[in-house]
Enzyme design. Structure first.
Site: not given
Length: 927
Positions: A545, A548, A622
């Site tokens: 998760d 980035e 998300d």
């Protein structure tokens, strides 16, 4: 081409001279040209294959090579020829030719027959100073004819299918994934080998709204009228003011919100007039969390919701005149305590800008890209994979259904959920543990909180042995200060410390940082932690998760660069986008070195070119649980897949939820939204449900006697019947560099009508999927591509291609069609992907056209297929003689020796059913 008139040999290279100055150097793998241009001192063409040429342009005569993380080492071909004349130098393979202008260094690309494919129209390298050393801001521009369509570039959420005449900022962010591969309908792709933030488009940028003429609601020039008021009491006004910018886009800018304004109870309205500097179509870029509406001349152009902390992006086109005012109104309801929003604008394109597109990157020692030619989209994507790596065959269970939510909070929570699936006979292959299974203040410990997970080893054993369910776990490249793992990584110099030095806290209120993924030793240590703490418990797969990475959402880009410097590569600016690629590399290489008998599988929120070789899939972040967000997944997924990375998915149901759903005010709509999203998701490469409250399991969404429940469970069951076909597509992805999720243009490149359609997609080469994305919609318009007939998947009704039909969409199905000349192989509904041997399968032949399908099988979870341990049963239908043939090759341990194929032949007038017993020998039947 004239012959070289002077040739000397220097250090193994052929230096070709013209007068006193060398014009180019011939190398074993290509040429280096030294143009007369003052800015471009050297242009290198490297012949990678017959259809791939690397182009490198430098501001120096001596080329300093850039570091490439995406490209794999490979032997370049040496079967090419070099030609020259007074104006150009060229290299030619047996497929393409690249020509360099000696005066400018600009490169043009041609087929072997001499037809131009594309050409550079301009390029430049402009010196810039990075953190501690010099680099270049680089621009590479290409000519682009009016009928060119442009796809790829990763995953973006604006709902745009064709990026021609579109401007994008390409970087890693929640819901945005930059894969730097552009694919054109003109039979080529450009792989942009650069890791800095990159602007794509025509060179225009989005600017503050004061870049056009503004007037308040009374007509006074210079600003709009803004009123900040309560969303529940319109008479309660916090403040009014004149404003010429609307920019609360990040944590730094949100500080400019008027102090009296309360985001939790806030509503802002901007009103007035705008006027263009020139007459034309202006593009407004909306970036907003909460509720947002935009009107122009009284017409509502945008009406969206997104969770306050994760804004959506939308482009809105408004025609403006330089001589006439246009009334505008903007309404924003933040819907939370930390909300973000901005409105930018971009001027109309010039005639010249319509003829080009360009890449503009913040930093690079050189301009560096790969030109890939292909007669089909599949050939172009295959070229990308040749450069960046093949995709492994995913474990078979990956293609089944996954259940997830934000979040399971205990061991009992997980076991009870899986137990209920089995009791209710809802198929399931994978349960996912999201974040915070650790103690709240020990992020990065990779330890289960014993108060809630008393025996995780036993839990996983029960999942495996009793419930036949895989277990995926969320792991982050993130560490809280004060925990042993932080101290271990810190002692070895493996952490990025700027955020710690600044004392910046995350969403939960703790100081944290990420490890330096650019340090190979740090990657190995990261895997060692995962191995010791989690993999030893027989974890099946990894959920990476916020890869980035995300230290704290909505930091400005400048701050994100700041906190990831210094790193092992020396610059956060130059290597901004590469983190998720190397993060997946750490896990993939670590697990394969630990256990090479179990396929690695990673789900990650961000990626970069080459990530497919590390057994990684991407999900779309998300997103909001809205109809608009669901529709936008179509173009996002297609463009991502065309970018060369084949495994992509979304949170079926949408991640974040409006209060009206959570509170049950619009529960019927919520249930229908979930049903439609499941129906859509069941045809994706990966099928997974995930999201925040309400709970996301089918039995928690609706009651068993409700149509929406039946639709959800029906879509899951249908997924399992398709597993034989889906697993064979997965094999095609590996062995033939195929693509799982396709845009219609990939299969029907001559049908111009499909180039911009953003709400239809294909599962593999044959199945046309048409999601329903409006509440209470029971039919929708579907365009059936020309050149073939189409069959309804559920009723076998035949339609001629090249027309738009009104397709029925009852609550239990979305419109799905199968292309004539296709073979689908289906099996029984199973409770998990390997529950039963595939001893009886149904083969459906659609239409009296030649058709072929290769049914792939192997040992499901290991890497023995890399040593040839797999089988392919080739299913062939010859239309002229109406004969169906089965002929198998290969073997592996546990392979079925005998099976039954129920063969269904559907033509225009009748359906014929026959049964065929197959025991490994070639067999045929005639219809």
């Amino acid at each position: 081409m004239k012959k070289y008139f002077l040739t000397v040999f220097v250090m193994g290279c052929t230096v070709v001279s013209f007068g006193q100055q060398a014009s180019f150097v011939k190398k074993a793998d290509g040429i280096i040209v030294y143009p007369a241009d003052k800015n471009i001192k050297a242009v290198e063409l490297k012949v990678v294959s017959n259809n791939i040429i690397k182009v490198l342009s430098s501001a120096n005569n001596t080329i300093k090579p850039d570091t490439s993380f995406m490209i794999l080492p490979a032997n370049a071909i040496n079967t090419f020829s070099v030609g020259d004349d007074a104006a150009t130098v060229s290299v030619s393979t047996n497929t393409i030719k690249a020509v360099v202008a000696k005066s400018t260094g600009l490169v043009s690309f041609f087929t072997k027959e001499g037809k131009r494919i594309t050409k550079e129209s301009a390029k430049s390298l402009q010196p810039v100073q990075l953190e501690q050393y010099a680099s270049n801001k680089i621009i590479q521009q290409f000519s682009s004819p009016a009928d060119e369509a442009l796809y790829g570039l990763g995953q973006h959420q604006e709902g745009i299918m064709n990026y021609k005449n579109t401007n994008l900022v390409l970087y890693q962010n929640n819901t945005e994934v930059f894969i730097p591969f552009l694919v054109s309908n003109k039979n080529y792709g450009i792989l942009w080998d650069n890791y800095s933030i990159t602007d794509f488009g025509d060179g225009r940028t989005f600017n503050d709204i004061n870049s056009i003429k503004l007037f308040d609601k009374n007509g006074a020039a210079g600003s709009l009228s803004a009123v900040y008021l309560s969303k529940t009491d319109a008479a309660k006004i916090f403040t009014t003011q004149k404003e010429n910018t609307i920019d609360y886009a990040d944590l730094d800018m949100i500080k400019n919100i008027p102090a009296a304004f309360k985001l939790e109870d806030g509503k802002t309205i901007w009103e007035g007039f705008v006027q263009g500097n020139i007459t034309g179509d202006y593009t407004f870029k909306i970036w907003s969390g909460g509720y947002f509406k935009f009107w122009a001349n009284g017409k509502l152009l945008t009406d969206r919701w997104r969770q306050c902390w994760n804004p959506f992006t939308a482009y809105v086109t408004v025609p403006l005149s330089k001589d006439k005012k246009t009334a505008v109104k903007i309404e924003w309801i933040p819907d939370g305590g930390e909300s973000f929003m901005s409105v930018k604008v971009m001027e109309p394109m010039t005639a010249q800008q319509k003829k080009i597109y360009q890449f503009q990157s913040e930093a690079g020692d050189n301009i560096n890209y790969y030109f890939v030619y292909g007669k089909t989209y599949d050939e172009i994507i295959s070229g990308y994979r040749r450069l960046t790596g093949k995709t492994p065959v995913v474990p078979k269970w990956v293609l089944g259904f996954w259940q997830s939510r934000e979040r399971y909070k205990s061991q009992d929570d997980i076991l009870t959920t899986v137990k209920t699936f089995r009791e209710k006979k809802i198929p399931l292959d994978n349960i996912v543990q999201d974040w915070q299974y650790w103690k709240i203040n020990e992020w990065g410990s990779q330890q289960f909180d014993p108060a809630r997970y008393s025996n995780p080893d036993s839990m996983i054993e029960v999942l495996h042995n009793q419930y036949h369910t895989k277990f995926m776990i969320s792991v982050w490249a993130k560490f809280y200060t004060g925990i042993p793992n932080f101290d271990l990584m810190q002692r070895q110099g493996f952490l990025l410390n700027k955020n710690v030095e600044d004392g910046r806290k995350d969403w939960l209120g703790y100081v944290n940082t990420s490890y330096d993924v650019h340090n190979p030793a740090a990657r190995k240590q990261f895997w060692q932690l995962l191995k010791t703490n989690l993999y030893s418990k027989k974890i099946d797969a990894w959920w990476m998760d916020a890869s980035e990475p995300d230290i704290h959402s909505n930091m400005s880009i400048a701050k994100r660069k700041d906190i990831f410097y210094p790193n092992a590569m020396g610059s956060a600016i130059k290597y901004f986008n590469s983190y998720p690629l190397l993060n997946s590399q750490a896990i993939y290489e670590g697990q394969r070195a630990t256990n090479d008998n179990k396929r690695v599988f990673i789900l990650t929120r961000s990626g970069y070119a080459g990530i497919q070789r590390y057994g990684s899939a991407i999900w779309s972040g998300d997103i909001g649980s809205t109809w608009a967000d669901m529709k936008n997944q179509v173009s996002a997924g297609i463009n991502f897949s065309i970018s060369g990375v084949p495994y992509w998915t979304f949170d079926a149901g949408g991640f974040a939820v409006e209060n009206r759903y959570v509170q049950g005010k619009d529960l019927d709509e919520w249930k229908e939204l979930q049903a439609r999203w499941y129906e859509f998701g069941s045809f994706l490469p990966l099928f997974r449900a995930h999201g925040q409250a309400p709970l996301r399991e089918p039995f928690n969404i609706a009651k068993e006697n409700e149509d929406t429940y039946k639709a959800i469970v029906g879509s899951i069951e249908r997924r399992y019947t398709l597993l034989p076909t889906l697993y064979s597509i997965a094999a095609d992805v590996h062995f033939k560099n195929g693509t799982f999720l396709k845009g219609m243009m990939m299969e029907f490149p001559n049908d111009k009508k499909v180039e911009n359609i953003n709400d239809q997609l294909m599962c593999g080469p044959s199945i046309l999927v048409n999601p329903i994305y409006n509440y209470k919609e029971r039919s929708r318009k579907v365009y059936l591509p020309a050149g073939t007939n189409w069959y309804g998947l559920y009723d076998n009704k035949i339609f001629k291609g090249g027309q738009t039909i009104d397709a029925p969409a009852p609550i239990n199905t979305i419109p799905v069609f199968v292309k004539e000349g296709s073979i689908l192989v289906t099996g029984p509904v199973m409770q998990y992907s390997t529950e039963k041997p595939a001893d009886t399968l149904t083969v459906t032949i659609y239409g009296n056209k030649d058709a072929f399908f290769s049914l792939y099988e192997d040992e499901n979870e290991n890497y023995n297929y890399e040593q040839g341990k797999f089988s392919k049963i080739n299913l062939t239908y010859a239309a002229q003689i109406k004969t169906f043939t089965i002929d198998g090759t290969g073997e592996f341990e546990g392979m079925l020796k005998k099976r039954v194929f129920n063969v269904v032949f559907i033509d225009n007038t009748a359906t014929v059913n026959k049964q065929l017993n197959y025991s490994g020998n070639k067999v045929a039947i005639k219809f």
